[in-house]
Design an enzyme around this catalytic site. Structure first.
Site, PDB file in Angstrom:
ATOM      1  N   CYS A   2      76.532  56.629  19.884  1.00  0.00           N
ATOM      2  CA  CYS A   2      75.437  55.668  19.812  1.00  0.00           C
ATOM      3  C   CYS A   2      74.257  56.397  19.201  1.00  0.00           C
ATOM      4  O   CYS A   2      73.663  57.274  19.830  1.00  0.00           O
ATOM      5  CB  CYS A   2      75.082  55.137  21.202  1.00  0.00           C
ATOM      6  SG  CYS A   2      73.647  54.031  21.215  1.00  0.00           S
ATOM      7  N   GLU A 112      76.361  50.199  15.080  1.00  0.00           N
ATOM      8  CA  GLU A 112      77.354  51.098  14.498  1.00  0.00           C
ATOM      9  C   GLU A 112      77.541  50.681  13.045  1.00  0.00           C
ATOM     10  O   GLU A 112      77.084  49.605  12.634  1.00  0.00           O
ATOM     11  CB  GLU A 112      78.682  51.046  15.256  1.00  0.00           C
ATOM     12  CG  GLU A 112      78.662  51.722  16.618  1.00  0.00           C
ATOM     13  CD  GLU A 112      78.427  53.226  16.563  1.00  0.00           C
ATOM     14  OE1 GLU A 112      78.392  53.786  15.435  1.00  0.00           O
ATOM     15  OE2 GLU A 112      78.268  53.836  17.628  1.00  0.00           O
TER      16      GLU A 112
END
Length: 248
Positions: A2, A112
């Site tokens: 992340c 992402e």
């Protein structure tokens, strides 16, 4: 992993959502739809009051990128934005924090990327995806925090101590797994107290809280390429891209 996320809720809302006892209204952070490493972020921690010793839940800003207490300088924090759940309890940089200094990092969702190859009319690029609970509920990302002392500053200097954090990641599930193999590990509300309580220090018991991500379906959708630059911010980052990329 992340490496970027959104956190746009007001601190007053986070105080209510996470049943916070203590928050200093003079500590403010602007809403962000493009939180990046080394940014200050909201964190929920359980800590003893300095004067009374009473344990209470606090909302406070931490710098994203954990700096171990033994680090020679804080630059190492930029590389410690994520800690893998499989090894977080044993890695030297994280094991002390895992035992005593755990936190929750509120997020609306995270980003992402997938690589899109070049075509006849466009160069290769990275397409951002926004991954978030489909019901709009906040994500309570499992995190750790640590204190680092800047020895170049005097004891009474408010900048002498750095409070930094990292996000624990796990194998991705739901739609997130079609975009990237890793994801931040969210803690279920029923486990907030057990996760945050610094008196809970048994590694086995703590790891049992991290067996699988908190229940809840995650949705993934393509968003604006403007996310790719940390200089850009605002709710428009969640707009659909002008030219959608192939599905992940």
């Amino acid at each position: 992993m992340c490496g970027r996320y959104a956190s746009s809720r007001k601190p007053e809302d986070l105080v209510e959502l996470f049943q916070v006892d203590r928050w200093n209204p003079t500590e403010t952070l602007a809403p962000s739809w493009n939180v990046a490493p080394t940014d200050d972020v909201w964190a929920v921690v359980d800590r003893a009051d300095r004067e009374t010793g009473e344990l209470g839940r606090e909302l406070r800003p931490l710098r994203w990128g954990l700096v171990p207490s033994w680090a020679k300088d804080p630059s190492v924090g930029a590389r410690m934005i994520n800690a893998r759940v499989e090894t977080v309890h044993e890695k030297p940089a994280y094991r002390k924090a895992f035992a005593k200094r755990r936190c929750l990092l509120p997020a609306d969702g995270y980003y992402e990327w997938t690589a899109v190859p070049a075509s006849e009319d466009r160069k290769a690029y990275k397409q951002p995806w926004y991954i978030a609970p489909e019901d709009g509920a906040p994500m309570a990302m499992a995190g750790l925090y640590e204190w680092w002392r800047d020895r170049t500053r005097d004891d009474d200097d408010p900048l002498a101590w750095w409070a930094t954090c990292t996000i624990i990641t796990t194998e991705a599930v739901d739609a997130a797994g079609r975009v990237h193999p890793r994801m931040p590990l969210a803690i279920a509300p029923a486990d907030f107290e057990a996760w945050l309580d610094p008196s809970h220090q048994d590694p086995g018991e703590l790891r049992s809280l991290l067996i699988e991500p908190a229940a809840g379906n995650l949705g993934a959708r393509q968003v604006s390429l403007a996310v790719n630059s940390v200089r850009n911010n605002g709710p428009h980052l969640l707009d659909p891209p002008d030219q959608p990329a192939p599905a992940a």
